[in-house]
Design a protein around this motif. Structure first.
Motif: not given
Length: 681
Positions: A240-269
C-alpha cells in the motif's frame, strides 16, 4: 477260486512274516475302525533279518474306542438345568415363564419410561438453548434466497421455552432470575402462568437474536459471511503506497481499514510504505523506490532470521549453563529476551537496486499522493502492477488526480463515474498516448470487526444523524438545522470530530518505516473509529443521505454491519437490495415529514428488527472490506491474463443527480431547473 460278486470283496492274502505262508484275511468293510486298522501298520524291527521278512507292513486291527460317558461336572449340571422341561421351542422361553422374570419385567417398564422421558427432556433443552441451530444449516448457495425470519425464530424459541419451564423445578427457574410460581396449567393449548413469568418470557423472546449477532472476533463469523475462494499457489504480495503525513493527520481511517482487511486476508502478504515514511527518496522515480523497498524487505528478512537463530542459540546456552549451575553455588543465569533492531538501509550508491528475488505483485495507492504531472510517477517494472483508487470526484476533479501514464488498474468507489468521467473516448481524446487498462468499481465498505451489532435492549438512541452537513447533503442539513434551533426529542446528532488530528513534532521528525496495527501513534484514530462505530450500533435508526451525487458512501455499509436501520435516500448502487431494509427519505422533505416517517417505523419494532437483520446479512455478504480486497485481486489476475475494459462486480444504475449545486455538471438528460434530482423529487 469262487467267482467275485458285486457286493463282496476278494480276500487279501498276506504272508506270515515268520514262515512266509499266506494267510487269508477278512475283506475290508466300510467300518471306520476297520479303515483305521487297515491303514495303520507296524514297521519291522531292525533286529529282524531282512531275509526272513518279505518287507510288507503288518496291519494291526485295533478295536473301536469305547464311548466315554459325559462327566458329571458343573457344566453338565448347567446344561441339565437349562434344558427345557416342557415342550418349549427354546430354553429362553422356559426361563421367561418363571415368576421372578415376570417381576423384573414389570419393574423395568416404569424405569424405562422414566429414562425415556429424561432423554426427551434433555433433547428439548438442547434445542431450546441452541435456538439458532436451524439457521446454521443454511447452505451458502441458498443464502440469497433464504432470509432469517426473526418472527419464526422467536416463536420457536418461545414454544421451547415454555416447554422447558413446564419441566423445570422451582430452583431452576430461580437461576434465571424469575420468581417462583406454583406450576403451569394447560388450557386450550395456551399456558396460563404467573404474570411476572409471562412478562419475563415476552421480554426474552422479543429481544432474541442469533448467537452470531455480535462482533466477529468475539462470537465468530455468521453463516452468511463472505469467504475468499480457494487460495492461489502463492500469496499476492501487496504494497500500500501511502503518505506518512496523511497517516498521522487524517481523521478518516478509510485507507487503513483497507490495509487492516488486507493484512487479515488469507491470500495476501502486506507492506505499507511511501512518501514520508523512513527510507523513501523523493528525488528518484517511483519505480526505483519500489525496487529499493523490495530489496530492503529481503535485507530485513535475512537480518531477522539471523537474529532469531542467535536468540535461540543463546537460550539453549543459558539452559546448559543453568543445568550445571544447579550442582554448584554459582547463581542461575536469567535469559533476557532482546528486541529486533532493524539494520540501516543499504547504501544505494554502492548497492544494486535491481529487481529482487520476490517482487511486489500489486502497488495499491489511495487518492492522489502525487500530482498528475509529477515526473517521478512512472511505469513500474519487475512485474508489478499499479492500482490507484480514486477519491471523491466533486466537480469532476478525479480526472486531474489520475495517473494515466502509470496505472494498470483504476478503481472508483462509485460506478457511474467510470462511464461518465472515464469513458474510453473521453480519456483517449485528452491523453492520446494512453493505453487501455482496467477500470473497476470498488464500492465503500466496512470491517466486521469494527462495526458489529448489539441486541435491541442495549440501544440507547431512537434515531441519530451521522456525518458532516452542508449543501451537498440535503437531508443531514435539514435535520441538523432543526437540532440547532430545537432541543432534540426524537433524533439526536452524533458529534463530528473534524477532519484533522494534531500529532507531536517527534512523530514527524522521526518517521516510522511502515504501518503497524494498533501502533501508539494511531491510537487517536482508533478511538475516533470506535466511538463512531459505537454510536451506530447503539442507535435504532441511522439518519444520513447519499449526497447530491447519489453515492453509496461508507455509512451505508457501516450502519448495516452495526445492525442500525438506515433512514436515507437510495443511492444508485445496490438499489434493489437496499430498498428492502432502508427507510426511504427524500432530499426535498422538511423536518416534519422526516419526523413522521421515522416515528411510523419506530411504532413497528418487529419490522425494524427484521430490517436490521436483513441489512446485516446483506452487508456481511457484499459490503465488507474483505470482499473489496478479493475483488481487486480478481481484477489484477484478469489484467495478468490480458483482460482490458470495465469491471462491475455489483449492480448499479445511471440516473439523474448533481455533482454539487447550481450550474455544476450533471447527465445531459437531467434538467438543473427540476430540483435536486430532476423528476425524482
Amino acid at each position: 477260486m469262487p467267482a467275485l460278486s458285486g457286493r463282496s470283496r476278494p480276500a487279501v492274502l498276506h504272508s506270515d512274516p515268520l514262515d512266509g505262508t499266506p494267510n487269508p484275511q477278512k475283506p475290508l468293510t466300510g467300518d471306520s475302525s476297520s479303515c483305521s486298522s487297515a491303514t495303520s501298520f507296524q514297521a519291522s524291527s531292525p533286529s529282524e533279518s531282512t531275509s526272513s521278512s518279505p518287507g510288507l507292513p503288518r496291519f494291526n486291527h485295533s478295536p473301536p474306542p469305547k464311548r466315554i460317558p459325559y462327566p458329571y461336572t458343573t457344566s453338565f449340571k448347567l446344561r441339565s438345568t437349562l434344558r427345557p422341561r416342557r415342550n418349549s421351542a427354546t430354553p429362553f422361553v422356559a426361563v421367561l415363564r418363571r415368576r421372578i422374570v415376570h417381576l423384573l419385567i414389570l419393574l423395568s417398564i416404569p424405569i424405562f419410561g422414566l429414562l425415556l422421558r429424561s432423554e426427551l427432556n434433555h433433547q428439548a433443552l438442547i434445542r431450546t438453548r441452541s435456538t439458532s441451530s436451524h439457521i446454521q444449516q443454511f447452505e451458502l448457495q441458498n443464502l440469497e434466497t433464504t432470509p432469517v425470519n426473526l418472527s419464526s425464530l422467536r416463536r420457536e424459541h418461545e414454544h421451547l421455552l415454555r416447554r422447558e419451564l413446564s419441566w423445570q423445578s422451582a430452583s431452576g427457574r430461580a437461576k434465571r432470575g424469575w420468581r417462583d410460581y406454583a406450576g403451569v396449567e394447560e388450557l386450550s393449548g395456551e399456558y396460563l402462568e404467573d404474570p411476572g413469568i409471562e412478562s419475563a418470557i415476552k421480554e426474552e423472546v422479543f429481544d432474541l437474536w442469533p448467537a452470531w449477532w455480535g462482533s466477529s472476533d468475539e462470537v465468530g463469523k455468521s453463516p452468511f459471511d463472505y469467504e475468499p475462494g480457494s487460495p492461489p499457489k502463492e500469496k499476492w504480495r501487496v504494497m500500500f503506497l501511502t503518505d506518512y503525513i496523511d497517516y498521522l493527520e487524517r481523521m478518516n481511517t478509510h485507507t487503513y481499514e483497507i490495509v487492516d482487511a488486507a493484512i487479515r486476508h488469507p491470500h495476501t502478504t502486506v507492506d505499507v510504505w511511501g512518501p514520508g515514511w523512513a527510507g523513501y527518496d523523493r528525488s528518484v522515480p517511483l519505480s526505483t523506490n519500489i525496487r529499493r523497498r523490495q530489496r530492503r524487505l529481503e535485507q530485513l528478512a535475512i537480518a531477522k532470521a539471523e537474529f532469531e537463530a542467535d536468540q535461540e542459540e543463546r537460550r539453549k546456552e543459558v539452559g546448559r549453563q543453568n543445568r550445571w549451575a544447579r550442582w554448584t553455588t554459582k547463581p542461575l543465569e536469567v535469559f533476557v529476551e532482546k528486541h529486533f533492531v532493524a539494520p540501516p538501509w543499504p547504501d544505494w550508491a554502492t548497492e544494486e537496486d535491481t529487481c529482487g528475488d520476490e517482487n511486489f505483485d500489486i502497488v495499491w495507492t489511495i487518492s492522489d499522493i502525487f500530482k498528475q504531472d509529477d515526473p517521478h510517477v512512472d511505469v513500474l517494472d519487475c512485474g508489478t502492477m499499479l492500482v490507484q483508487q480514486l477519491g471523491d470526484c466533486h466537480e469532476l476533479r478525479c480526472m486531474n488526480e489520475w495517473y494515466p501514464q502509470a496505472n494498470n488498474i483504476t478503481l472508483s468507489k462509485y460506478a457511474f463515474e467510470l462511464q461518465e468521467i472515464f469513458a474510453y473516448d473521453n480519456v483517449k481524446r485528452r491523453f492520446p498516448s494512453w493505453e487501455m487498462g482496467i477500470f473497476g468499481h470498488s464500492p465503500d465498505t466496512g470491517n466486521e470487526w469494527d462495526y458489529w451489532p448489539v441486541s435491541w435492549a442495549k440501544k440507547t438512541a431512537q434515531a441519530s444523524v451521522f456525518g458532516f452537513d452542508g449543501s451537498f447533503y440535503p437531508i443531514r442539513t435539514t435535520v441538523t438545522d432543526y437540532l440547532w434551533t430545537e432541543s432534540p426529542t426524537l433524533i439526536t446528532r452524533h458529534p463530528h470530530p473534524g477532519y484533522t488530528l494534531d500529532m507531536p513534532d517527534e512523530a514527524r521528525d522521526h518517521p516510522l518505516e511502515t504501518y503497524t496495527p494498533n501502533h501508539e501513534l494511531y491510537q487517536n484514530h482508533l478511538s475516533l473509529r470506535a466511538d463512531f462505530a459505537r454510536g451506530m450500533r447503539e442507535a435504532k435508526i441511522c439518519v444520513f443521505d447519499a449526497s447530491l451525487e447519489r453515492k453509496l458512501i461508507r455509512k451505508y455499509a457501516q450502519a448495516l454491519l452495526s445492525g442500525c436501520v438506515i433512514a436515507a435516500d437510495l443511492p444508485t448502487e445496490h438499489e434493489e437490495a437496499l430498498e428492502r431494509f432502508t427507510i426511504p427519505l427524500k432530499p426535498s422533505w422538511g423536518i416534519e415529514k422526516i419526523h413522521a416517517e421515522i416515528e411510523r417505523y419506530l411504532a413497528m419494532p418487529e419490522k425494524l428488527h427484521q430490517m436490521s437483520m436483513d441489512g446485516f446479512i446483506y452487508a456481511r455478504r457484499h459490503l465488507t472490506t474483505t470482499r473489496k480486497v478479493s475483488d481487486v485481486l480478481d481484477m489484477a489476475q484478469a489484467y495478468r491474463e490480458g483482460v482490458r475494459g470495465y469491471s462491475y462486480p455489483h449492480s448499479w444504475s445511471s440516473r439523474c443527480r448533481a455533482y454539487w449545486s447550481g450550474d455544476s455538471w450533471r447527465p445531459a438528460w437531467c434538467s438543473p431547473e427540476r430540483g435536486f434530482r430532476d423528476l425524482e423529487d
